[in-house]
Design a protein around this motif. Structure first.
Motif, mmCIF file in Angstrom:
data_model
loop_
_atom_site.group_PDB
_atom_site.id
_atom_site.type_symbol
_atom_site.label_atom_id
_atom_site.label_comp_id
_atom_site.label_asym_id
_atom_site.label_seq_id
_atom_site.Cartn_x
_atom_site.Cartn_y
_atom_site.Cartn_z
ATOM 1 N N TRP A 21 0.826 -1.213 0.000
ATOM 2 C CA TRP A 21 0.000 0.000 0.000
ATOM 3 C C TRP A 21 0.860 1.262 0.000
ATOM 4 C CZ3 TRP A 21 -1.473 3.305 4.367
ATOM 5 C CH2 TRP A 21 -2.477 4.216 4.037
ATOM 6 N N VAL A 22 1.852 1.343 0.915
ATOM 7 C CA VAL A 22 2.647 2.578 0.974
ATOM 8 C C VAL A 22 3.609 2.700 -0.203
ATOM 9 C CG1 VAL A 22 2.465 2.802 3.481
ATOM 10 C CG2 VAL A 22 4.452 1.673 2.508
ATOM 11 N N LEU A 26 0.435 4.626 -2.303
ATOM 12 C CA LEU A 26 0.775 5.978 -1.846
ATOM 13 C C LEU A 26 2.042 6.521 -2.503
ATOM 14 C CD1 LEU A 26 0.018 5.743 1.981
ATOM 15 C CD2 LEU A 26 -1.425 6.669 0.168
ATOM 16 N N LEU A 28 5.138 6.165 -1.698
ATOM 17 C CA LEU A 28 6.011 6.748 -0.689
ATOM 18 C C LEU A 28 7.483 6.792 -1.090
ATOM 19 C CD1 LEU A 28 5.746 8.108 2.076
ATOM 20 C CD2 LEU A 28 6.186 5.892 3.128
ATOM 21 N N ILE A 34 4.891 11.507 4.323
ATOM 22 C CA ILE A 34 3.490 11.920 4.404
ATOM 23 C C ILE A 34 3.167 12.103 5.884
ATOM 24 C CG2 ILE A 34 1.084 11.281 3.997
ATOM 25 C CD1 ILE A 34 2.078 9.459 1.703
#
Length: 161
Positions: A21-22, A26, A28, A34
């Motif tokens: 996910w990150v 996202l 990242l 963030i």
């Protein structure tokens, strides 16, 4: 050993899911930071090529594979040891946390060449420069649980009278 297997599987899924996910949703690695609930909870991308807090970090492929082998050896050793202990839920759940977390970080080293750390927490005027991940929390909690739950039924670890 069913509880250890389930705990390891859930831990591994949470760890790899949060990293996917990150990293991929996202983005990242490109964004680097963030602020979620500053300063208490933030996302800070860090690629850890060493062990905890970047200890023994190095770019050498030999170090990467040595850490993979070490993590797999420890996970296998813990699994084998716990399988020979009296069946205690806390001990087996703790082993599952440790093994699931170790496997999560092994997958990172194989897939990315380093462990993806991204959780950063600070509090009370103290700024924490380090990042960690779900696997790190599971490894720590699992190791602590193994220490706490590895005594006999009365909680004693020393068998002397």
């Amino acid at each position: 050993m069913r509880i250890a297997l389930w705990t390891a599987g859930i831990t591994l899924a949470l760890d790899q899911g949060s990293k996917a996910w990150v990293i991929h949703v996202l983005d990242l690695p490109r964004r680097l930071a963030i602020d979620v609930v500053p300063p208490f909870f933030n996302l800070r991308m860090a690629w850890n090529t060493g062990v905890n807090f970047g200890l023994f970090a190095g770019d050498a492929a030999a170090m990467r594979w040595a850490l993979v082998a070490l993590a797999l050896g420890i996970a296998a050793g813990v699994w084998l040891w716990v399988s020979r202990q009296p069946p205690r839920r806390g001990l087996r759940a703790s082993a599952g946390l440790l093994v699931g977390g170790a496997l999560g970080n092994v997958i990172d080293r194989v897939q990315y060449g380093a462990v993806a750390d991204f959780i950063n927490m600070s509090c009370c005027g103290l700024t924490n420069p380090f990042a960690f991940n779900v696997a790190d929390v599971a490894i720590f909690a699992g190791a602590l649980g193994i220490v706490l739950f590895s005594g006999d039924a009365d909680g004693k670890t020393d068998k002397t009278p």
